[in-house]
Design a protein around this motif. Structure first.
Motif, mmCIF file in Angstrom:
data_model
loop_
_atom_site.group_PDB
_atom_site.id
_atom_site.type_symbol
_atom_site.label_atom_id
_atom_site.label_comp_id
_atom_site.label_asym_id
_atom_site.label_seq_id
_atom_site.Cartn_x
_atom_site.Cartn_y
_atom_site.Cartn_z
ATOM 1 N N PRO A 168 -8.212 7.373 5.891
ATOM 2 C CA PRO A 168 -9.251 6.483 5.363
ATOM 3 C C PRO A 168 -8.697 5.600 4.257
ATOM 4 O O PRO A 168 -7.619 5.856 3.715
ATOM 5 N N PRO A 169 -9.410 4.546 3.902
ATOM 6 C CA PRO A 169 -8.963 3.713 2.774
ATOM 7 C C PRO A 169 -8.786 4.554 1.520
ATOM 8 O O PRO A 169 -9.537 5.489 1.262
ATOM 9 N N GLU A 170 -7.770 4.232 0.752
ATOM 10 C CA GLU A 170 -7.500 4.942 -0.491
ATOM 11 C C GLU A 170 -8.127 4.175 -1.645
ATOM 12 O O GLU A 170 -7.936 2.965 -1.777
ATOM 13 N N ARG A 171 -8.864 4.879 -2.475
ATOM 14 C CA ARG A 171 -9.574 4.238 -3.582
ATOM 15 C C ARG A 171 -8.835 4.469 -4.893
ATOM 16 O O ARG A 171 -8.385 5.580 -5.182
ATOM 17 N N HIS A 172 -8.705 3.415 -5.669
ATOM 18 C CA HIS A 172 -8.135 3.482 -7.014
ATOM 19 C C HIS A 172 -9.204 2.995 -7.986
ATOM 20 O O HIS A 172 -9.891 2.002 -7.720
ATOM 21 N N ALA A 173 -9.345 3.671 -9.096
ATOM 22 C CA ALA A 173 -10.459 3.391 -10.004
ATOM 23 C C ALA A 173 -10.413 1.994 -10.593
ATOM 24 O O ALA A 173 -11.449 1.445 -10.979
ATOM 25 N N SER A 174 -9.234 1.395 -10.679
ATOM 26 C CA SER A 174 -9.100 0.064 -11.287
ATOM 27 C C SER A 174 -7.802 -0.568 -10.816
ATOM 28 O O SER A 174 -6.956 0.092 -10.194
ATOM 29 N N PHE A 175 -7.608 -1.830 -11.153
ATOM 30 C CA PHE A 175 -6.351 -2.490 -10.819
ATOM 31 C C PHE A 175 -5.192 -1.816 -11.547
ATOM 32 O O PHE A 175 -4.099 -1.670 -10.987
ATOM 33 N N LEU A 176 -5.402 -1.408 -12.783
ATOM 34 C CA LEU A 176 -4.350 -0.723 -13.516
ATOM 35 C C LEU A 176 -3.942 0.559 -12.798
ATOM 36 O O LEU A 176 -2.742 0.842 -12.640
ATOM 37 N N GLU A 177 -4.904 1.357 -12.347
ATOM 38 C CA GLU A 177 -4.573 2.588 -11.641
ATOM 39 C C GLU A 177 -3.870 2.290 -10.326
ATOM 40 O O GLU A 177 -2.965 3.029 -9.910
ATOM 41 N N PHE A 178 -4.261 1.221 -9.664
ATOM 42 C CA PHE A 178 -3.576 0.815 -8.440
ATOM 43 C C PHE A 178 -2.115 0.488 -8.721
ATOM 44 O O PHE A 178 -1.209 0.934 -8.000
ATOM 45 N N MET A 179 -1.843 -0.261 -9.773
ATOM 46 C CA MET A 179 -0.469 -0.640 -10.087
ATOM 47 C C MET A 179 0.365 0.574 -10.500
ATOM 48 O O MET A 179 1.549 0.679 -10.169
ATOM 49 N N LYS A 180 -0.236 1.498 -11.221
ATOM 50 C CA LYS A 180 0.491 2.730 -11.558
ATOM 51 C C LYS A 180 0.853 3.502 -10.294
ATOM 52 O O LYS A 180 1.954 4.057 -10.192
ATOM 53 N N GLU A 181 -0.059 3.528 -9.325
ATOM 54 C CA GLU A 181 0.218 4.222 -8.078
ATOM 55 C C GLU A 181 1.327 3.518 -7.297
ATOM 56 O O GLU A 181 2.187 4.168 -6.693
ATOM 57 N N MET A 182 1.332 2.181 -7.317
ATOM 58 C CA MET A 182 2.390 1.452 -6.621
ATOM 59 C C MET A 182 3.746 1.685 -7.292
ATOM 60 O O MET A 182 4.784 1.741 -6.625
ATOM 61 N N TYR A 183 3.751 1.837 -8.592
ATOM 62 C CA TYR A 183 4.986 2.154 -9.311
ATOM 63 C C TYR A 183 5.481 3.544 -8.903
ATOM 64 O O TYR A 183 6.675 3.753 -8.661
ATOM 65 N N ARG A 184 4.553 4.503 -8.804
ATOM 66 C CA ARG A 184 4.947 5.840 -8.356
ATOM 67 C C ARG A 184 5.447 5.801 -6.907
ATOM 68 O O ARG A 184 6.391 6.511 -6.549
ATOM 69 N N GLU A 185 4.806 4.986 -6.081
ATOM 70 C CA GLU A 185 5.249 4.862 -4.691
ATOM 71 C C GLU A 185 6.664 4.306 -4.632
ATOM 72 O O GLU A 185 7.501 4.779 -3.839
ATOM 73 N N PHE A 186 6.960 3.295 -5.450
ATOM 74 C CA PHE A 186 8.312 2.756 -5.542
ATOM 75 C C PHE A 186 9.299 3.863 -5.899
ATOM 76 O O PHE A 186 10.365 4.004 -5.283
ATOM 77 N N HIS A 187 8.962 4.690 -6.877
ATOM 78 C CA HIS A 187 9.846 5.776 -7.276
ATOM 79 C C HIS A 187 10.036 6.771 -6.134
ATOM 80 O O HIS A 187 11.162 7.245 -5.895
ATOM 81 N N CYS A 188 8.943 7.129 -5.452
ATOM 82 C CA CYS A 188 9.050 8.086 -4.353
ATOM 83 C C CYS A 188 10.002 7.590 -3.268
ATOM 84 O O CYS A 188 10.798 8.367 -2.717
ATOM 85 N N LEU A 189 9.936 6.302 -2.971
ATOM 86 C CA LEU A 189 10.778 5.749 -1.922
ATOM 87 C C LEU A 189 12.235 5.645 -2.334
ATOM 88 O O LEU A 189 13.122 5.547 -1.480
ATOM 89 N N ARG A 190 12.512 5.662 -3.627
ATOM 90 C CA ARG A 190 13.888 5.572 -4.108
ATOM 91 C C ARG A 190 14.462 6.942 -4.493
ATOM 92 O O ARG A 190 15.661 7.061 -4.699
#
Length: 657
Positions: A168-190
């Motif tokens: 299902p679609p993933e919900r992030h509470a705010s744009f800031l939380e979305f960007m923090k999650e994308m930063y963590r995703e970048f780290h996970c992939l590296r």
């Protein structure tokens, strides 16, 4: 310009750190686009800041003021490249636009809605019509902000969805939380080593790896709650060791879903301890092919794969035995001996007391785990006991031991009068024999000289095993499948929680045969029956002869011998003609309490209801038919030609003539 915003978040430092780590992670000599190469050299994934005028113009174009964290982001960078691993370009003031269901996802998600769908489910469908689209370039990944999902600070929730994630679609509470999650995703992939890429080491990874090591030591000291919180934080960044360590804690808390222990399970040091848990979880799902277990082992070598399948076979046939080194391993053997005869509380105490002397298999081993897959020891685990184990200092670390958890067995017999949430049992029967070991009970209660105990099994497994391969059935036979164990000092029990219907005319108490050279007690109760009339039987024998007995059935009591005053049936059934099912249920508890007090016995609830005990089929509890009595019998022939054949003879219900 200050680095922090009105919200207190330092966007500039955050984005600079992200950009620098991204630049350092790129392989030397890799072919990349001009914009990516420029971003690498500048060590900046963003764009120039958006002026207040540009932001105001954007808000006028879209007809809404932007949420605070997105606005603050734009004031530092008017857009962003490589947001995580799958969004190549994130919109700034010029690229953001209303999605207006351009993807067609609204209709797709509406197909899955039913009449009972709640507001949250409907929001997941409607957001694609009203959301503000932020993805400009992506790998089939959609990012929208929802202007109707707003919190008290004015932040809009961000929803992301990608078809290849099958979720299902993933919900992030705010744009800031979305960007923090994308930063963590970048780290996970590296985080994982990859051919051609530089080793991914930076201030963030070093800080997180230090956090993992501190959490490991904290877990061994008994501070598992703080440890798992730190490990989860590091795990969100894909740090090695974090998930493997955290999964060990989660498994002892009773969780099994999505636990794979990461690389630890394929490490030869830890595989003998962790593989049994994966094999046991796999064996619990009969629909899974064995290849599903192998797929969870990633790039494991053939030796680890072979070990996994060997363990799976042993777990399926009930022969897996957990072993450990040193004093803890000795305690494991003592605990198994206690548990297989029903003393699960004593078994747990034995393990708990030896836990401080437990020896890890390596630095990333947090606690003994393989015993959870042991068919005899595994039922000892409860969430409370798991927390107790995790709270106990071990592995050479010092700390304050926890308060022991309460035992699971209430003692006595009165618990049999309580509702059974597992099987809804109302009827049961058991034999108590004094001065005899549980392993000797088949010699007293089974037919033939070759009677032997089955391996420890759950009640369900034991009954399934009894029926497998059985070919003949008769209405005059009532062979109980009895689970055996110890019933207190000097007593053993044989218990049947699924007895056949009681037939007073043909019932033969096994008390006399069980009491050869000793004393035996037989109880059969169905005072809380939902069908038919309540009944209760007690018979006591010594040295092969019945001393006293009574049977309450059909509204009357029949008794023989000199019954002790404490067990006088009139104390429990009063005016027997007036006793109904409700009255019988009220009589059951005090009657069982009196029995426990008279003989000093108890039955182990946890072992009987949740554990695995040895079982054996008894001789029939009913007499053979007499002359003039009819019965029916049926048999099932072995399949021939792929079809099961059957035959039999019957006269309907057994009839006396």
């Amino acid at each position: 310009m200050t680095d922090t915003t009105a919200s207190g978040f330092d966007w500039r430092s955050f984005l600079r750190r992200w950009s620098g780590e991204w630049a350092d992670s790129l392989p030397a000599g890799e072919t990349r686009s001009e914009t990516d190469e420029a971003a690498r050299q500048a060590r900046w994934l963003g764009f120039p800041p958006a002026s207040e005028e540009r932001i105001a113009a954007m808000e006028e174009r879209l007809g809404r003021p932007m949420p605070p964290s997105y606005r603050e982001f734009l004031q530092v960078s008017d857009g962003w490249r490589h947001a995580g691993g799958f969004v190549g370009l994130l919109a700034g003031t010029g690229g953001a636009r209303w999605h207006e269901n351009a993807s067609g996802l609204a209709e797709m998600f509406e197909q899955y809605l039913d009449e009972d769908a709640g507001p949250e489910e409907r929001r997941e469908a409607d957001v694609w019509r009203r959301g503000l689209q932020l993805d400009v370039e992506s790998d089939i990944t959609y990012v929208v902000m929802d202007p109707e999902d707003v919190d008290g600070d004015g932040e809009w929730a961000v929803y992301t969805w990608a078809s290849w994630r099958a979720a299902p679609p993933e919900r992030h509470a705010s744009f800031l939380e979305f960007m923090k999650e994308m930063y963590r995703e970048f780290h996970c992939l590296r985080a994982r080593p990859c051919d051609g890429r530089p080793v991914f080491v930076n201030d963030t990874t070093r800080k997180l790896d230090t956090l993992v090591e501190e959490a490991r030591l904290e877990a061994l000291r008994g501070g598992w709650e703080r440890a798992v919180e730190a490990l989860d934080e590091a795990g969100e960044y894909g740090r090695p060791r974090a998930k493997g360590l955290g999964d060990q804690i989660r498994r002892l808390l009773g969780r099994t879903y999505m636990l794979d222990f990461d690389d630890l399970v394929t490490d030869p040091r830890y595989a003998p301890e962790l593989l049994p848990l994966l094999a046991a979880e796999h064996a619990g799902h009969a629909y899974r092919g064995d290849s599903a277990l192998t797929s969870r082992l990633g790039g494991a070598g053939e030796d680890i794969r072979a070990l996994a399948h060997a363990l799976l076979e042993r777990i399926r046939n009930g022969t897996y035995r957990y072993t450990a080194a040193g004093p803890f391993g000795e305690a494991v053997e003592r605990a198994r001996e206690l548990a297989r005869w029903g003393d699960t509380d004593g078994a747990w105490r034995t393990l708990r007391e030896a836990l401080p002397r437990w020896e890890p298999l390596g630095p990333d081993h947090l606690a003994p785990l393989g015993w959870v897959a042991d068919p005899v020891l595994g039922p000892l685990l409860t969430p409370e006991r798991g927390r107790e184990l995790l709270s106990t200092p071990r592995g050479g670390q010092a700390g304050e031991p926890p308060e022991p958890t309460a035992g699971l067995d209430p003692g006595g017999l009165a618990w049999l009068a309580e509702p059974d949430p597992v099987s809804s049992r109302t009827s049961y029967r058991f034999v108590l024999v004094e001065g005899v070991e549980p392993a000797e009970l088949p010699g007293l209660l089974a037919d033939g000289d070759g009677a032997a105990l089955n391996p420890p099994m759950s009640s369900w497994e034991a009954h399934r095993s009894l029926l497998d391969g059985r070919r003949e059935f008769s209405s005059y036979e009532d062979r109980a499948l009895l689970a055996v164990g110890r019933a207190g000092s000097g007593w053993s029990f044989a218990f049947d929680g699924h007895p056949a219907p009681f037939d007073r005319q043909r019932f033969v108490s096994p008390s006399e045969v069980a009491a050869a050279g000793t004393r035996a007690v037989v109880v059969w109760s169905d005072l809380r029956t939902r069908h038919g009339n309540p009944f209760f039987h007690l018979s006591v024998a010594r040295d092969g002869a019945e001393r006293y007995a009574f049977t309450y059935a059909d509204g009357e009591v029949r008794q023989s011998g000199q019954i002790p005053p404490t067990l006088d049936p009139s104390r429990f059934f009063g005016t027997v003609a007036a006793v109904g099912p409700e009255d019988g249920a009220e009589a059951e508890r005090p009657l069982l309490e009196a029995l426990a007090g008279e003989f000093g016995v108890h039955l182990p609830r946890h072992a009987i209801v949740h554990g695995r005990l040895h079982t054996f089929p008894s001789r029939s509890w009913t007499r053979p038919p007499r002359d003039g009595e009819w019965y029916w019998s049926a048999w099932i022939e072995e399949p021939r030609g792929g079809r099961a054949a059957g035959g039999g003879e019957a006269s309907g219900e057994e009839t006396r003539r």
